[in-house]
Motif scaffolding. Structure first.
Motif, PDB file in Angstrom:
ATOM      1  N   THR A   1       0.832  -1.387   0.047  1.00  0.00           N
ATOM      2  CA  THR A   1       0.119  -0.125   0.004  1.00  0.00           C
ATOM      3  C   THR A   1       1.150   1.174  -0.045  1.00  0.00           C
ATOM      4  N   THR A   2       0.399   2.411  -0.537  1.00  0.00           N
ATOM      5  CA  THR A   2       0.748   3.661  -0.434  1.00  0.00           C
ATOM      6  C   THR A   2       0.277   4.516   0.466  1.00  0.00           C
ATOM      7  N   ILE A   3       0.587   5.154   1.433  1.00  0.00           N
ATOM      8  CA  ILE A   3       0.215   6.199   2.396  1.00  0.00           C
ATOM      9  C   ILE A   3       1.193   7.309   2.505  1.00  0.00           C
ATOM     10  N   GLN A   4       0.380   8.335   3.121  1.00  0.00           N
ATOM     11  CA  GLN A   4       1.199   9.610   3.550  1.00  0.00           C
ATOM     12  C   GLN A   4       1.386   9.519   5.006  1.00  0.00           C
ATOM     13  N   ILE A   5       2.674   9.874   5.556  1.00  0.00           N
ATOM     14  CA  ILE A   5       3.057  10.124   6.967  1.00  0.00           C
ATOM     15  C   ILE A   5       3.415  11.436   6.889  1.00  0.00           C
ATOM     16  N   TYR A   6       3.472  11.930   8.393  1.00  0.00           N
ATOM     17  CA  TYR A   6       3.719  13.311   8.878  1.00  0.00           C
ATOM     18  C   TYR A   6       4.820  13.142   9.634  1.00  0.00           C
ATOM     19  N   PHE A   7       5.455  14.262   9.837  1.00  0.00           N
ATOM     20  CA  PHE A   7       6.518  14.690  10.813  1.00  0.00           C
ATOM     21  C   PHE A   7       6.363  15.809  11.311  1.00  0.00           C
ATOM     22  N   GLY A   8       5.414  16.450  11.214  1.00  0.00           N
ATOM     23  CA  GLY A   8       5.257  17.798  11.807  1.00  0.00           C
ATOM     24  C   GLY A   8       6.051  18.737  11.123  1.00  0.00           C
ATOM     25  N   ARG A   9       6.027  20.049  11.786  1.00  0.00           N
ATOM     26  CA  ARG A   9       7.060  21.274  11.395  1.00  0.00           C
ATOM     27  C   ARG A   9       8.269  21.053  11.831  1.00  0.00           C
ATOM     28  N   ARG A  10       9.172  21.103  11.014  1.00  0.00           N
ATOM     29  CA  ARG A  10      11.025  20.905  11.365  1.00  0.00           C
ATOM     30  C   ARG A  10      11.472  21.892  10.826  1.00  0.00           C
ATOM     31  N   VAL A  11      12.534  22.487  11.284  1.00  0.00           N
ATOM     32  CA  VAL A  11      13.667  23.407  10.549  1.00  0.00           C
ATOM     33  C   VAL A  11      14.314  22.522   9.664  1.00  0.00           C
ATOM     34  N   GLN A  12      14.924  21.398   9.847  1.00  0.00           N
ATOM     35  CA  GLN A  12      15.646  20.577   9.186  1.00  0.00           C
ATOM     36  C   GLN A  12      14.861  19.607   8.089  1.00  0.00           C
ATOM     37  N   PRO A  13      15.466  19.411   7.060  1.00  0.00           N
ATOM     38  CA  PRO A  13      14.607  18.797   6.188  1.00  0.00           C
ATOM     39  C   PRO A  13      14.922  17.076   6.195  1.00  0.00           C
ATOM     40  N   VAL A  14      14.021  16.214   5.717  1.00  0.00           N
ATOM     41  CA  VAL A  14      14.347  14.924   5.893  1.00  0.00           C
ATOM     42  C   VAL A  14      15.301  14.368   5.115  1.00  0.00           C
ATOM     43  N   LEU A  15      16.282  13.642   5.616  1.00  0.00           N
ATOM     44  CA  LEU A  15      17.274  13.146   4.321  1.00  0.00           C
ATOM     45  C   LEU A  15      17.094  11.790   3.900  1.00  0.00           C
ATOM     46  N   GLN A  16      16.553  10.889   4.692  1.00  0.00           N
ATOM     47  CA  GLN A  16      16.070   9.640   4.353  1.00  0.00           C
ATOM     48  C   GLN A  16      14.978   8.897   5.340  1.00  0.00           C
ATOM     49  N   LEU A  17      14.359   7.935   5.033  1.00  0.00           N
ATOM     50  CA  LEU A  17      13.467   7.020   5.683  1.00  0.00           C
ATOM     51  C   LEU A  17      14.215   5.880   5.940  1.00  0.00           C
ATOM     52  N   ILE A  18      14.231   5.228   7.405  1.00  0.00           N
ATOM     53  CA  ILE A  18      14.790   4.159   7.531  1.00  0.00           C
ATOM     54  C   ILE A  18      13.676   3.036   8.186  1.00  0.00           C
ATOM     55  N   SER A  19      13.739   1.848   7.699  1.00  0.00           N
ATOM     56  CA  SER A  19      12.930   0.588   8.362  1.00  0.00           C
ATOM     57  C   SER A  19      14.170  -0.384   8.774  1.00  0.00           C
ATOM     58  N   SER A  20      13.292  -1.389   9.662  1.00  0.00           N
ATOM     59  CA  SER A  20      14.049  -2.467   9.999  1.00  0.00           C
ATOM     60  C   SER A  20      14.543  -3.556   8.958  1.00  0.00           C
ATOM     61  N   ASN A  21      14.178  -3.255   7.774  1.00  0.00           N
ATOM     62  CA  ASN A  21      14.594  -3.944   6.280  1.00  0.00           C
ATOM     63  C   ASN A  21      15.335  -3.455   5.649  1.00  0.00           C
TER      64      ASN A  21
END
Length: 133
Positions: free
Chosen positions: A113-133
């Motif tokens: 599936t494809t979903i949208q997730i939120y990280f709130g308001r942050r000064v710094q941008p997201v570089l990457q997402l990490i999962s356990s796999n």
């Protein structure tokens, strides 16, 4: 007469809504998506072990600092599983790691599936997402 009134109402309603430019999400480039980053400030925040496979993601940001990701995930387990914000971690540009805002997802065996997730308001941008796999 009614036709003119309807036309006038429709033309004003088209121009009545203009989004706040600070809140408009834009895709951000992901140059570190497939790069091994070794930050020293990550405080050992790691995603919870699971059979969640992070297939792909795209990062979005607004000028007001809102950080969002559109993710495609697959349940790699042989049965139905529940996944939540503890199964993903974002590595930020200042090398901190954070969990996304709360979400819950139930996937059948092998379901994608494809979903949208939120990280709130942050000064710094997201570089990457990490999962356990």
């Amino acid at each position: 007469m009614n036709k003119w009134l309807l036309l006038a109402l429709l033309s004003t309603s088209v121009h009545a809504y203009e989004p706040d430019r600070d809140q408009v999400l834009r895709f951000e480039p992901s140059p570190f998506k497939d790069v091994q980053l070794n930050c020293q400030r990550d405080k050992n925040i790691v995603p919870r072990r699971s059979d969640l496979i992070l297939d792909n993601y795209a990062l979005l940001a607004a000028d007001n600092g809102e950080r969002v990701a559109i993710i495609t995930v697959t349940n790699g387990a042989g049965g139905q599983r529940m996944f939540n914000q503890e199964h993903l971690v974002a590595l930020m540009a200042d090398c901190n790691r954070i969990y996304p805002q709360a979400f819950e997802l139930s996937l059948a065996a092998g379901q994608q599936t494809t979903i949208q997730i939120y990280f709130g308001r942050r000064v710094q941008p997201v570089l990457q997402l990490i999962s356990s796999n």
